[in-house]
Enzyme design. Sequence first.
Site, PDB file in Angstrom:
ATOM      1  N   GLY A   1      32.251  -3.520-114.452  1.00 53.06           N
ATOM      2  CA  GLY A   1      30.992  -4.208-114.166  1.00 53.06           C
ATOM      3  C   GLY A   1      30.836  -4.678-112.736  1.00 53.06           C
TER       4      GLY A   1
ATOM      5  N   GLY B   1      30.767  -2.513-110.123  1.00 46.38           N
ATOM      6  CA  GLY B   1      30.124  -1.462-109.310  1.00 46.38           C
ATOM      7  C   GLY B   1      31.083  -0.583-108.539  1.00 46.38           C
TER       8      GLY B   1
ATOM      9  N   ALA C   1      29.733   3.069-107.637  1.00 48.10           N
ATOM     10  CA  ALA C   1      28.683   3.106-106.609  1.00 48.10           C
ATOM     11  C   ALA C   1      29.250   2.727-105.244  1.00 48.10           C
ATOM     12  CB  ALA C   1      27.550   2.157-106.985  1.00 48.10           C
TER      13      ALA C   1
ATOM     14  N   ASP D   1      22.844  -0.797-109.501  1.00 47.61           N
ATOM     15  CA  ASP D   1      24.156  -0.874-108.845  1.00 47.61           C
ATOM     16  C   ASP D   1      24.112  -0.319-107.433  1.00 47.61           C
ATOM     17  OD1 ASP D   1      25.113  -1.728-111.256  1.00 47.61           O
ATOM     18  OD2 ASP D   1      26.861  -0.404-111.243  1.00 47.61           O
TER      19      ASP D   1
HETATM   20  O1  PMV Z   1      28.558  -1.898-115.799  1.00 47.74           O
HETATM   21  P1  PMV Z   1      27.832  -1.934-114.510  1.00 47.74           P
HETATM   22  O2  PMV Z   1      28.155  -3.038-113.609  1.00 47.74           O
HETATM   23  O3  PMV Z   1      27.804  -0.616-113.811  1.00 47.74           O
HETATM   24  O4  PMV Z   1      26.302  -2.301-114.822  1.00 47.74           O
HETATM   25  C1  PMV Z   1      25.525  -1.567-115.655  1.00 47.74           C
HETATM   26  C2  PMV Z   1      24.225  -2.276-115.828  1.00 47.74           C
HETATM   27  C3  PMV Z   1      23.410  -1.750-116.989  1.00 47.74           C
HETATM   28  O5  PMV Z   1      22.190  -2.476-116.976  1.00 47.74           O
HETATM   29  C4  PMV Z   1      24.120  -1.994-118.306  1.00 47.74           C
HETATM   30  C5  PMV Z   1      23.132  -0.270-116.848  1.00 47.74           C
HETATM   31  C6  PMV Z   1      22.224   0.071-115.696  1.00 47.74           C
HETATM   32  O6  PMV Z   1      22.215   1.261-115.339  1.00 47.74           O
HETATM   33  O7  PMV Z   1      21.501  -0.786-115.179  1.00 47.74           O
END
Ligand code: PMV
Length: 309
Positions: A101, A103, A106, A148
């Site tokens: 979570g 990122g 990215a 992200d």
């Molecule tokens: O898991 P992360 O930090 O890559 O976040 C994903 C966020 C979501 O809303 C669950 C998916 C998205 O593409 O926005």
Amino acid sequence: MSKRISAAACGKIILFGEHAVVYGRPAIAVPVTHVQATATIEPSTHGLIIHAADIDRTIAVDPANPIDPLASIVNLTLAHLNCPLPHVTITIHSTIPIASGLGSGAAVSTAIVRALAQWFGARLDNAEINALVYEVEKLHHGTPSGIDNTVIVYQQPVYFIRGQPIQTFTVAQPFKVVIGNTGVASSTKITVGDVRKGWEIDRARYEAWFDRIGAIVQQARSAIESGAIDRLGSLMDQNQVLLRDLDVSSVELERLIFAAKQAGASGAKLVGGGRGGNMIALVADHNVEAVTAALKDAGAVSVIVTEIK
Ligand code: PMV
């Protein structure tokens, strides 16, 4: 001396609005500069090699390998720059935990694009970098909202609505969050896919949850813009209730959230895809230490304190 180029990109957290953002509701995300991915490019004798040093993975890139995300970002960037495959080694180092979570995917892609542009002496603006990184986010996530890559490439707090121009906003009064890592790797592609399955079965119920999350995000933005930080804790708690409804929390996340609240955090929630990865807790200066200690006691494998400003 032989040529050597390095570029970096930061991590990020979603403060409010994950998952609902995939369905057109707003979300707020902020950069986390305490963790970084770095790409270093040096000449090699044959071909283009990517060495992901922390996970001990080495891949040879060729233009016919579109599947691997690392090879993909290289190929997309070279095509965009209209440059041939250089004979180089790209070494990746990252302090951003993978699949949690923050990122990491990215950030690694962004660091690679920036380093390759520098290698060829090309100037890419943030919009171009963002578009390239977004293409690879699709390989990581399936149907990413784009939040992200946007917050990481622009490296500033964003209020994000899918498909709309990015809006940055002002943080009237800086505030601190503690980020606790469950140590459980969780795939965003899977949690996003599971939410979609639920939505397909009962759209009305899911749309109502997304609407409530969207309303929380709007209230959070005005609280942050007006310096009403005392309102943010309860908004985090309300957002977490809805993330539970979406079934993206987990025993480990709930344990850390409970521990942070017991230690005095004014609000706490999971961040990102959920079912693992990280949670955040809103803390006043005087309880940063207590919340950090409580999270470690409750099993957090790492704890980062960051100031949102
Ligand atoms: O898991 P992360 O930090 O890559 O976040 C994903 C966020 C979501 O809303 C669950 C998916 C998205 O593409 O926005």
